[in-house]
Design a protein around this motif. Structure first.
Motif, short mmCIF file in Angstrom:
data_model
loop_
_atom_site.label_atom_id
_atom_site.label_comp_id
_atom_site.label_asym_id
_atom_site.label_seq_id
_atom_site.Cartn_x
_atom_site.Cartn_y
_atom_site.Cartn_z
N SER A 1 0.86 -1.19 0.00
CA SER A 1 0.00 0.00 0.00
C SER A 1 0.89 1.23 0.00
O SER A 1 1.76 1.37 0.87
N THR B 1 1.15 5.62 -0.62
CA THR B 1 0.58 6.94 -0.82
C THR B 1 1.67 7.85 -1.36
O THR B 1 2.76 7.93 -0.78
N TYR C 1 3.15 11.58 -2.58
CA TYR C 1 3.04 12.99 -2.22
C TYR C 1 3.63 13.85 -3.33
O TYR C 1 4.64 13.50 -3.94
N ARG D 1 7.02 8.76 -1.84
CA ARG D 1 5.90 7.93 -1.39
C ARG D 1 6.18 7.35 0.00
O ARG D 1 7.32 7.25 0.44
N ARG E 1 5.27 3.64 1.54
CA ARG E 1 4.74 2.34 1.14
C ARG E 1 4.98 1.32 2.24
O ARG E 1 6.08 1.23 2.79
N ASP F 1 1.95 10.21 8.20
CA ASP F 1 1.27 11.24 7.41
C ASP F 1 2.12 12.44 7.04
O ASP F 1 1.62 13.37 6.41
N PRO G 1 -0.87 14.57 -0.23
CA PRO G 1 -1.12 13.26 -0.86
C PRO G 1 -1.86 13.47 -2.18
O PRO G 1 -2.83 14.24 -2.24
N ALA H 1 -3.15 7.17 -4.17
CA ALA H 1 -2.83 5.97 -3.38
C ALA H 1 -2.91 4.76 -4.29
O ALA H 1 -3.80 4.65 -5.14
N ASN I 1 -7.80 7.51 -4.32
CA ASN I 1 -7.54 8.84 -3.75
C ASN I 1 -8.32 8.91 -2.45
O ASN I 1 -9.52 9.11 -2.46
#
Length: 520
Positions: free
Chosen positions: A38, A40, A42, A57, A59, A89, A110, A113, A143
Motif C-alpha cells: 500500500s 501513498t 506525495y 511515497r 509504502r 502522514d 497526498p 494511493a 484517492n
C-alpha cells in the motif's frame, strides 16, 4: 541506491510465459512469494514532482524504511532511490528538503494511493545469488477511500552488477515482448496512475534548439531558461554534498546576473532588477561554502607544490582542521539558507522569470543584428580591464577576471544564434578567465594563510608553515600574471573578434590593443 528496472504493460488476460528459460547455466528461477503493498504518493497540487520525473511515497508491505524518494538520472529506466523512516502522514524532513528545487514554495500533499498485489520471481545464478527480480503487479488506484481505477504491470529489476545480469535483463525483455507485453516508454506507477497531467512538461527544463533565425529576445530567453534549469537541477546535488555542486550552482547565479546586465537593452529593467537581487542573495549564500571548499583543496595542492621542500606535517594538520571547521560551519549556514522561505521564493521568482521574461521592443529584432553589439560592449569592457602590468594591484587583476566572465558568458549566450565565431571567442576568453581565476585563488589563499598564522601566535611551526604557504601562493600569482600575456594574445586576435562589428559594433582591428603583463 541505484534502481534499474524495465516496465511492461499487460492486460488482465496476459499469461506469464515459462520463466525457467531465463536462468543462466547452473542457475534457477525461483518463485519468491506474493506481497501486498500500500503506497501513498506525495506531490504539489500541480504535480511539480511528477512532471519532473520525481516520486515521493510512503509504502508498507515490505521490509525496510517505508518512505522512498526516487530521483531521475540521465538514463530513463534508472533512478536513484533514497529511503527513510518517519511518521505515517508527514514526509520525513530529510527527504522533503531534497525535493525543494522542484517543489519550491508549493506544499506537499497526498495526490494518489496505490494498492498492489505483487507476485515475485527471482532469477538466480549457480551460487544462489539473485540477479534479476521479475514481478507481476496488479495495481488498484485510489484517492483517499475512493478507488478510481487500476492496471497491471510487469517489472524486471536488476539485483546484481555484471554482464550476466545484463544478459538476463535483455532475455527477459525479449521474452515478455514476444509473448504480448508492451515495453513502451518508462513511466513510474504513480505517474501512470495520475494520468495526463503528470506527463506534462516541468515548469522549467533545459530549452530545445533555437529557431533557424531567432530574434534577440529568443536568444536571451533561451539563455535564461537554460541557466535557471541548471540552477534548479543543482539544488538536490548541493543538499547531498556532491563534488563541485556548490561551485556550479554559484556559476549559474553569476551567469544569470551577467546575462541580465549584458543584454539589458533587450530586457525590461523593472523585470530584471528583482531577479538580480534574488540571484545576488543566493550567490552570497553559496559563496562562503565555495570559498571554504576551494581553500581546503588549495592547502594540499600548495603544500605539495615543491616535494623537495616538504612542509611540516603537524602544521598542515592543524591548518586542515581549521579549514574543515570553517567548511562545516559554511555548509551548515548554506543548508539553513536553503531551508528558508526566502530561498524557495527566490526559486519561484527565477522559474517564473525564465518562463515569462519581459522584453523590450528591441528584442524583436533579429539576433544577428542586435546581439553582436552587446557582446562587443562586454568585450570592450574586458579590453579596458585587461590593460594590466606586472606591478598592478591584485584588485585590478580581479576586476579583469570579472569582466572576462561577463564577456565569456555573453559570447556563450549568443553562440547558438551567431555560430562558431562566438563559440571560438568564448573558448578563448575562457582560457583568459582560467588564468585570472587561478591568480585570484592564489591571492585569496595567501591572505588566508596569513590570517591563520595570526590565529596561532603560540605555535611557531604553524606560523612558519603559513609563511611558506604565503610565499608559494605569491609565486603562483606571479606565474599566473606571466601566463596571462599568452592567453590574452590568443583571445585578442582580430580574427576572433571581427564578427563583433555587426550592428554597429566596432571592429576589433579598429581599436587599440590593451597592454598586457610584461608590456610596461
Amino acid at each position: 541506491m541505484r534502481e534499474e528496472e524495465l516496465k511492461f504493460s499487460v492486460n488482465d488476460g496476459f499469461v506469464l510465459p515459462e520463466l525457467a528459460v531465463l536462468a543462466p547455466q547452473g542457475g534457477e528461477v525461483v518463485r519468491a512469494g506474493t506481497r501486498r503493498l500500500s503506497a501513498t504518493y506525495y506531490d504539489s497540487p500541480d504535480l511539480r514532482l511528477a512532471r519532473s520525473g520525481v516520486t515521493l511515497r510512503r509504502r508498507t508491505g515490505e521490509d525496510g524504511p517505508p518512505w522512498h524518494l526516487k530521483l531521475p538520472t540521465a538514463t530513463a529506466n534508472v533512478r536513484e532511490e533514497l529511503t527513510a523512516a518517519g511518521a505515517p502522514d508527514t514526509p520525513p524532513a530529510e527527504l522533503a528538503r531534497l525535493v525543494t528545487g522542484w517543489l519550491r514554495a508549493a506544499r506537499l500533499v497526498p495526490v494518489v494511493a496505490l494498492d498492489t498485489t505483487r507476485d515475485v520471481w527471482q532469477v538466480r545464478d549457480r551460487a544462489g545469488r539473485p540477479l534479476v527480480e521479475l514481478v507481476d503487479d496488479a495495481v488498484t488506484v485510489g484517492n483517499g477511500r475512493q478507488r478510481t481505477g487500476g492496471f497491471r504491470e510487469l517489472e524486471v529489476e536488476r539485483k546484481a552488477d555484471g554482464e550476466l545480469t545484463a544478459a538476463v535483463m535483455r532475455r527477459a525483455a525479449t521474452l515478455l515482448t514476444e509473448t504480448g507485453a508492451s515495453g513502451d516508454a518508462f513511466v513510474p506507477k504513480a505517474i501512470r496512475a495520475l494520468g495526463p497531467r503528470a506527463l506534462e512538461p516541468p515548469d522549467i527544463a533545459a530549452p530545445g534548439p533555437l529557431p533557424r533565425r531567432p530574434t534577440g529576445g529568443e536568444v536571451v530567453t533561451h539563455a535564461l531558461r537554460r541557466t535557471v534549469a541548471r540552477l534548479i537541477g543543482y539544488d538536490v546535488r548541493v543538499r547531498r554534498g556532491e563534488p563541485d555542486a556548490v561551485h556550479q550552482m554559484r556559476v549559474c547565479c553569476r551567469r544569470l546576473r551577467s546575462d541580465l546586465r549584458v543584454f539589458a537593452p533587450l530586457v525590461d529593467s523593472d523585470f530584471a532588477a528583482p531577479i538580480i537581487e534574488h540571484v545576488r542573495w543566493l550567490g552570497g549564500a553559496l559563496g562562503e561554502s565555495r570559498d571554504a571548499e576551494v581553500l581546503r583543496t588549495r592547502l594540499s595542492r600548495t603544500a605539495a607544490r615543491d616535494p623537495l621542500a616538504p612542509l611540516d606535517g603537524h602544521a598542515l594538520a592543524v591548518l586542515d582542521t581549521d579549514l574543515a571547521e570553517r567548511d562545516r560551519r559554511a555548509a551548515h549556514a548554506l543548508a539553513g539558507a536553503m531551508d528558508t522561505h526566502r530561498y524557495a521564493e527566490s526559486l519561484e521568482v527565477l522559474v517564473e522569470a525564465a518562463r515569462h521574461p519581459r522584453l523590450t521592443a528591441r528584442a524583436r529584432r533579429p539576433a544577428t543584428r542586435t546581439l553582436p553589439r552587446q557582446v562587443a560592449k562586454a568585450w570592450r569592457d574586458l579590453e579596458t580591464a585587461a590593460r594590466l602590468g606586472p606591478l598592478d594591484p591584485d584588485e585590478a587583476w580581479h576586476a579583469a577576471r570579472i569582466q572576462a566572465k561577463r564577456a565569456r558568458y555573453a559570447a556563450e549566450a549568443v553562440a547558438p544564434a551567431t555560430g562558431k565565431d562566438a563559440a571560438r571567442l568564448a573558448k578563448a576568453i575562457a582560457e583568459v578567465q582560467d588564468v585570472l581565476g587561478e591568480h585570484h585563488d592564489a591571492v585569496i589563499a595567501a591572505q588566508h594563510w596569513a590570517d591563520l598564522a595570526a590565529q596561532h601566535p603560540d605555535d611557531p611551526t604553524v606560523m612558519i608553515t603559513c609563511g611558506r604557504l604565503v610565499e608559494r601562493e605569491r609565486a603562483a600569482a606571479r606565474t599566473d600574471r606571466a601566463r596571462f600575456r599568452h592567453a590574452w594574445s590568443r583571445a585578442a586576435k582580430p580574427k576572433r573578434t571581427r564578427w563583433l562589428a555587426a550592428d554597429g559594433g566596432v571592429p576589433a582591428e579598429a581599436r587599440p590593443t590593451p597592454e598586457v603583463a610584461g608590456a610596461r
